[in-house]
Every structure is written in C-alpha cells, then in structure tokens.
Design a protein around this motif. Structure first.
Motif: not given
Ligand code: PLP
Length: 435
Positions: A342-349, A356-361
């Motif tokens: 569920g990282i993509y969702r957490a990233y979008r939120e 801008g400072r992180t990425t899903p990976a």
C-alpha cells in the motif's frame, strides 16, 4: 548578500553517506542493522600492501610529493592501462587523486562551461548529476532499463548527442546496477562518438569496478576502441578492486599531457598531493602478483553471494531482480512490493512538498530500515532526474553470506507486512520522515 554562495544550492550529495544518521538512530535504539547500503568491500586491504605503507612511513617518506603523483606509481598505472586496454599510455598523462571520485569534479570543471550538455547514465553514481548541476551544465540523462540488463547501445546514445554535447559519462561495470557494457556495445558507442562528436568532446570512462566481473567476463574499456584514447578521461583506482576505500587512492589518465597538467593544477589548489606512502602501496597493488590473488579471491566470493541472493530475492512476491555481471550490487525492481504494502497510496496521500523529497521506493527503504533493520539505497539516490515511476532498491553484497541471508529473510517478512507499513507511516518515525 547571502551567507552561502548561490551555487552551493546546486551541489548534490551521496545518500550512501547521508543514510548513516538514520542507521545510527536505529542502532541507538538497540536495533541490529544489516548494512546493504554500503559501497565498500567487506574485505581488508591486503597485508602485503599495508606493510609497504608502514615501511615507507618508517623510512620517512611522509612529506609533500609531486602533485601529479609519484613517478613510480604513475608509471605502474600507465603500464596497467597499457596492458589492460591495449593502448600506449605514458606516466605524463596520469594524475593520482584522492580516490576515483575527484576526477569526476575535475572533469566537469576542466571541460564544461555553463550551458554545455553532459550525457550521463541514470541510474548512475549520484556524483555525476551533482557535478553536472554544480557546473551549471545541462543534464542529459541516458536512461538505463532493467529489461535491457542496464546496458545500452549506440542507438540509445545517438539521439542524445547535440552540437552542445561536451562530456559523455560512461560507467561499466556500473554502480548501482551491476550492468556491464560488452565489447560490441562499446564498439558501437565508440562509432557514434567518432561520427557525431567534435574532437573536443570528452568521454569520462568511470572504470572503478574494472576488477569485479563475474561469469568469466573480462573488463572491456571504451579506451580500447579506435579514436577513443585521444578523447577519453579514464578514471579508476584502488577503492573497490583492492578493497582500499579508506586509503583514498584513485587516478585518471588524460588524453594529453596538457590536460593532465590541469588536473595536477586542481590537485595543487585543493589537496596538494596524495600521501606518498599510500602511493607506494598503491604501486605494489599493480606490481606484486600477490595482489591479483587477493582480488581474485574477493571477486569469487562476491560471485558466490550474487548467485545466492538473486534467486532468493526473486522468490519474494513483488520483487524482480536481474543478475548483475559485475560490481557488488543487486538492483531489484520493488514496485510489486510497493503495491503489496500500500505504499503507492500512502505516497499519494503525502503533502506535495513531502512527495518531492521522497519516492515510493524511498518510503520502502525507510520502512525496511526503521522496522526491519535492513539498510538499502533507493533508486532516487542514483540520480533524481528520471527517477519518477522507477521503484528500485540497491542492495550491496559486500556483506557476509550470513548477513545476506538474514537480510533477505527480513525483506521477505517486510514484503508481507501491510499492517506494519501502515503503522509505520502513521507513527512518529513515519510522520517525521515524510513530513
Ligand atoms: N565511481 C563510482 C561508479 C563509484 O561507485 C564510486 C564509489 O562508490 C566512485 C567512483 C568513487 O570511488 P572512490 O571511493 O575511489 O572515490
């Protein structure tokens, strides 16, 4: 008037060093951290080389020396390059530097004016992008893909070359991918450079992993192809192949003695010289046959670890890992794990500034470190430009096989821990890290 000069805002960094603070935090909490982040062999420098440095110190060779490097070491480097690349190199074209990192900045300072274009591989060693930006040059990323085993051909390079191209950076074997360019690929690349580039365009050949190749492969260099010696700045050194990262021994071979003189002048302006007693040991690394035996033993060990870790990673649902042909890294695609957790969702939120400072990976990287004690490097640590939508982690196999096994089993457990990830992001660490 600002305290810090504007240009400093363009200087990048190497996250492998920066991650140390997060690791220390975890260690201070009592965690046992497996360090898959390190770009340093887990082997000691060879005893016969240590001894030479001690003896030189005891004999008093501890003062300044020739800023280009002591002649006997430069001669050994020139002979090594002549023998291994099949081209004639004289010591007058060699400059010794404190590690193989300085020649990257020296090259950008020597050849590139603001607005010139620099082609460099991405993912690649982060210092390329850092110096390209610092020099005010236009970054032209050459995107490497896992479907192509992180190699590229003349057809990939050709469209990136324009009349403004000034430097083309190549790195084989590659950090972070372990990709290796074959002799045929290099022949094609050399052909495009001969056809499309003015004679004053420089190739920066970063061959610091020249000794670390698997499956019986031999190191191949762009320098060995017609028309290339007169355009190539070849850089390598002792950090990786001879397990001497802390010694800070590197070198560059320049196309002409005049250009070598400029590198020497930069040494004079910044470091004066590399310690002479270290250079004497560096010389023996090429001249004493015992060194080749040490190198061979280390490389075979890396190969065994690679042979174990690649299938082990591929058996984790959501991970896809290519088999590297050189260096000591694996670079798996972790997008499937990001989806599972569920990282993509957490990233979008996340707030836009935090995105801008992180990425899903990058979020997975921190989850693995803070919750499972596994330190790794995310794709964006190897060039931010072109990192969007690319979710990979770099794991260094410069660790004992026991640690590698323990680390992979922790990754497998983490890849199944969706609730743990949600808890991490919502908790104190997650809120602070992704604020
Ligand atoms: N070039 C590449 C591709 C590297 O991976 C590294 C180190 O990680 C360097 C250069 C710098 O090497 P050194 O430690 O000798 O400065």
């Amino acid at each position: 008037m600002a305290l810090i000069a504007h240009r400093m805002s363009r200087l990048g960094t190497e996250n492998a060093f920066k991650l140390g603070d997060d690791i220390q935090r975890c260690v201070d909490r009592g965690m046992d951290v497996i360090r898959f982040n390190l770009g340093a062999p887990d082997f000691r420098s060879a005893p016969h080389l240590n001894r030479i440095a001690w003896e030189a110190l005891d004999a008093g060779r501890s003062s300044y020396c020739d800023p280009a490097g002591i002649l006997s070491f430069r001669t050994a480097i020139a002979d090594h390059v002549t023998r291994t690349r099949g081209v004639d190199v004289t010591p007058g074209r060699v400059v010794v530097t404190p590690g193989a990192k300085p020649p990257i900045g020296y090259t950008l300072q020597t050849y590139v004016d603001p607005g010139d274009e620099v082609v460099y591989p991405t993912p690649g060693f982060p210092i390329y992008e850092s110096w390209v930006r610092f020099a005010g040059a236009v970054p032209v990323p050459l995107r490497l893909s896992d479907e192509r085993d992180f190699a590229f051909t003349a057809n990939d390079l050709a469209p990136l070359i324009t009349p403004r191209t000034k430097v083309i950076i190549l790195c084989s074997p590659s950090n972070p991918t372990g990709g290796v360019l074959s002799r045929d690929e290099l022949a094609g690349i050399a052909g495009v450079i001969r056809d499309r580039c003015r004679p004053d365009v420089r190739i920066y050949a970063d061959e610091i992993y020249e000794h670390i190749l698997f499956d019986g492969l031999r190191h191949e260099s762009i320098m060995s192809h017609p028309g290339m010696p007169e355009r190539t700045v070849l850089a390598s050194g002792h950090s990786k192949g001879f397990a001497m990262t802390g010694w800070r021994l590197g070198w560059a071979v320049l196309p002409t003695e005049e250009e070598a003189g400029i590198f020497k002048q930069i040494n004079i302006n910044i470091v004066s010289c590399v310690p002479p007693f270290l250079q004497e040991a560096g010389q023996a690394a090429y001249e004493d046959p015992a060194s080749a035996v040490e190198v061979e033993g280390m490389v075979r060990e890396f190969e065994k670890r690679r042979n174990w870790i690649v299938p082990a990673l591929n058996s984790i649902t959501g991970l896809r890992c290519r088999t590297p042909k050189g260096a000591f890294y694996v670079f798996p695609d972790v997008s499937g794990v990001c989806r599972r957790l569920g990282i993509y969702r957490a990233y979008r939120e996340l707030a836009e500034s935090a995105r801008g400072r992180t990425t899903p990976a990058g979020m997975l990287q921190m989850f693995l470190l803070y919750r499972y004690g596994v330190a790794s490097m995310d794709r964006a640590s190897f060039g931010r430009i072109g990192a969007e939508g690319q979710d990979f982690l770099r794991l260094s196999i410069a660790n004992s096989i026991d640690d590698i096994r323990r680390g992979v089993s922790r990754i497998a457990e983490a890849a199944d821990d969706r609730a743990g990830f949600a808890d991490f992001v919502a908790g104190d660490d997650g809120r602070e890290l992704f604020a």
